[in-house]
Design an enzyme around this catalytic site. Structure first.
Site, PDB file in Angstrom:
ATOM      1  N   GLY A 111       0.792  -1.224   0.000  1.00  0.00           N
ATOM      2  CA  GLY A 111       0.000   0.000   0.000  1.00  0.00           C
ATOM      3  C   GLY A 111       0.816   1.262   0.000  1.00  0.00           C
ATOM      4  O   GLY A 111       0.326   2.322  -0.397  1.00  0.00           O
ATOM      5  N   ASP A 279       0.872 -11.528   6.380  1.00  0.00           N
ATOM      6  CA  ASP A 279       1.477 -10.696   5.338  1.00  0.00           C
ATOM      7  C   ASP A 279       2.763 -10.041   5.810  1.00  0.00           C
ATOM      8  O   ASP A 279       3.442  -9.362   5.031  1.00  0.00           O
ATOM      9  CB  ASP A 279       0.486  -9.624   4.849  1.00  0.00           C
ATOM     10  CG  ASP A 279      -0.032  -8.749   5.977  1.00  0.00           C
ATOM     11  OD1 ASP A 279      -0.734  -9.290   6.858  1.00  0.00           O
ATOM     12  OD2 ASP A 279       0.249  -7.540   5.991  1.00  0.00           O
ATOM     13  N   ASN A 280       3.127 -10.241   7.068  1.00  0.00           N
ATOM     14  CA  ASN A 280       4.360  -9.678   7.610  1.00  0.00           C
ATOM     15  C   ASN A 280       5.386 -10.751   7.949  1.00  0.00           C
ATOM     16  O   ASN A 280       6.296 -10.501   8.735  1.00  0.00           O
ATOM     17  CB  ASN A 280       4.062  -8.842   8.863  1.00  0.00           C
ATOM     18  CG  ASN A 280       3.375  -7.529   8.522  1.00  0.00           C
ATOM     19  OD1 ASN A 280       3.460  -7.046   7.401  1.00  0.00           O
ATOM     20  ND2 ASN A 280       2.682  -6.956   9.486  1.00  0.00           N
TER      21      ASN A 280
END
Length: 533
Positions: A111, A279-280
């Site tokens: 993002g 996602d990390n």
């Protein structure tokens, strides 16, 4: 600084861009927030900024990349903010999904991170340059894609600090300010304010996460799933051979092991990530995405640095290994369509516990200055240590570092406990009972050390090599941020230099190893942090 590599200008970097050239991209160049089916990445250019300025850079990373950052800082700042694209750059944002706080969140993606591309390095390796805070992408979900100085200072410093601690991590090449303001509601309380904007150039062989696979599996995009797995194996796991079902299983097993070993490293130095969403987590086993992280100062297994997590405490220090296990299970679910057999995935998942427990036992044994692992003898000693550290407010980093100075020769309780007194936030408040229990544990530890016959000096040197003197304490990072926001970047540079040698005592820099001061207990940025950055 000693440079042994011939440095190139940014215009002479050897961009290969294998991710974008071999994997399916988004045919649209629209930057508006949108769903992006059928693609692994979207082309997107960084947003040029008004006043790019190089605040700091890692000369070690510049040397690894073979790029000259220092001789023309104005041009370096232009490139490292995306204001000028060097020849060969093919900027893009990755598409991925993820489980956030245990719940499927759907499409997420880069993002506010835009990769300039992948380059070949002088040592024959490859690294991707990624700009964090470089503007909107299709995955910005209505946000502005920018970053503020405070979060960028923290990411820049911690990326390099973790590397020098020996913890696998993405790296940071540079920290630049943009000359533009960024509006953020730091406390999510309806009082937004303008802050200085900044961009960090992050570096890693790959930024592929568990979530890159999850989004493809969730949408039934099996052909893309296979192409991504093939690319990752061919580029970053070539020792596994040509992509095949057997190679996918071997790859997954290695990702499980790397993740388990990463958790050992986090726990041994007292690092708390704060946002361990799927996602990390990196498929390379690297620490990735430095958001509301923190360093465990007072030893409290229940502590989390993330204000969003302060009630549920899912990502607390003591829970990190279990969350990582949960995350590797989600990755197994995502790649199942490539394998079609549950059993080898279950076997790999089960190996996580063994790898972590073996690694953790080895790490703690070394932290205690013991040469031999003797689980039958040391199990209770180690278990009781964690209880002892919670009897009084105890600084974890200082306790282990100063434990090396305890003489294991026969001594009274006071002599045993005196070298570690600095680890206690209120040593004058230690009751006789608490002090007695601490001394009792120290006597048992001293007996165990004496049983190996290691001379004190030799043991102390071994302990100092694994127990850091310096970590990026939250209040130190905040002091550097305070100065940087006033235009003084010297503290960022000084702190970076201190953190280059975390295991070595540095005369004249004692203030960087001191306990958290009382004023920092509740100050924003020094205790808990939000995701607002």
């Amino acid at each position: 600084m000693t440079t042994t590599t011939a440095l190139r200008s940014f215009d002479d970097l050897d961009f290969t861009n294998t991710f974008t050239r071999t994997l399916t991209g988004d045919p649209s160049t629209e930057v508006r927030p949108r769903q992006v089916p059928g693609a692994l990445w979207s082309p997107v250019a960084p947003t040029p900024v008004a006043g790019p300025t190089l605040v700091a850079h890692s000369w070690e990373m510049a040397e690894l990349l073979g790029v000259d950052v220092a001789s023309d800082p104005a041009d370096a700042a232009a490139v490292l903010t995306g204001t000028r694209l060097p020849p060969g750059a093919e900027p893009y944002a990755m598409r991925y999904g993820g489980h956030q706080f245990g719940n499927w969140a759907g499409q997420l993606g880069d993002g506010r991170a835009i990769a300039l591309g992948e380059i070949e390095t002088p040592d024959g390796g490859h690294q991707t340059l990624q700009l964090k805070g470089a503007g909107r992408t299709p995955y910005s979900r209505g946000a502005d894609g920018l970053a503020v100085l405070r979060s960028s200072v923290r990411e820049f410093l911690c990326s390099e600090a973790m590397h020098h601690l020996g913890v696998p991590t993405t790296r940071a090449l540079s920290l630049c300010t943009t000359g533009e303001g960024v509006v953020r509601d730091m406390f999510y309380d309806g009082n937004p304010a303008e802050e200085p904007g900044a961009i960090v150039c992050r570096v890693a062989p790959s930024f592929v996460r568990f979530g890159n696979f999850e989004i493809l599996a969730a949408n039934g995009e099996t052909d893309l799933l296979r192409s991504l797995a093939d690319h990752v194996i061919e580029r970053d796991f070539p020792h596994l051979g040509e992509p095949s079902v057997e190679a996918y299983i071997a790859w997954y097993r290695e990702v499980v092991a790397r993740t388990a070993r990463l958790m050992v490293d986090w726990q041994r130095v007292g690092f708390v990530h704060g946002v361990m969403n799927t996602d990390n987590l990196s498929v390379l086993g690297l620490t990735i995405d430095y958001g509301p992280y923190g360093w465990l100062e007072d030893y409290d297994p229940g502590w989390t640095p993330n204000t969003t997590d302060k009630h549920g405490k899912r990502y607390r220090y003591g829970h990190q290994p279990e969350v990582a296990w949960w995350n590797v299970v989600q990755l197994a679910n995502a790649i199942y369509p490539l394998i079609g057999d549950v059993e080898p995935l279950q076997d790999a998942v089960q190996s996580y516990k063994d790898v972590f427990e073996r690694g953790w036992r080895t790490a703690v044994t070394a932290k205690l200055g013991l040469r031999e692992e003797r689980p039958d003898v040391d199990g209770d000693l180690i278990d009781d240590l964690w209880t002892v550290l919670q009897l009084a407010e105890t600084d974890m980093t200082i306790f282990f570092r100063d434990l090396a100075d305890v003489s294991v020769a026969d001594a009274d309780d006071r002599t045993l406990i005196e070298p570690v007194l600095d680890a206690y936030y209120r040593p004058n408040e230690l009751t006789d009972e608490v002090a007695g229990r601490i001394a009792g544990w120290l006597r048992r530890w001293a007996d165990r050390v004496r049983s190996e016959g290691t001379p004190d000096a030799e043991r102390a040197a071994a302990m100092d090599a694994v127990n850091p003197r310096y970590v990026l304490r939250n209040y130190l990072a905040q002091l550097a941020i305070d100065a940087a926001e006033q235009g003084d970047h010297s503290e960022v540079a000084e702190l970076l230099d201190v953190l280059r040698s975390p295991y070595v005592d540095q005369p004249g820099r004692e203030r960087y190893s001191e306990k958290r001061p009382d004023w920092a207990r509740s100050r924003p940025g020094c205790s808990m942090l939000s995701c607002s950055s």
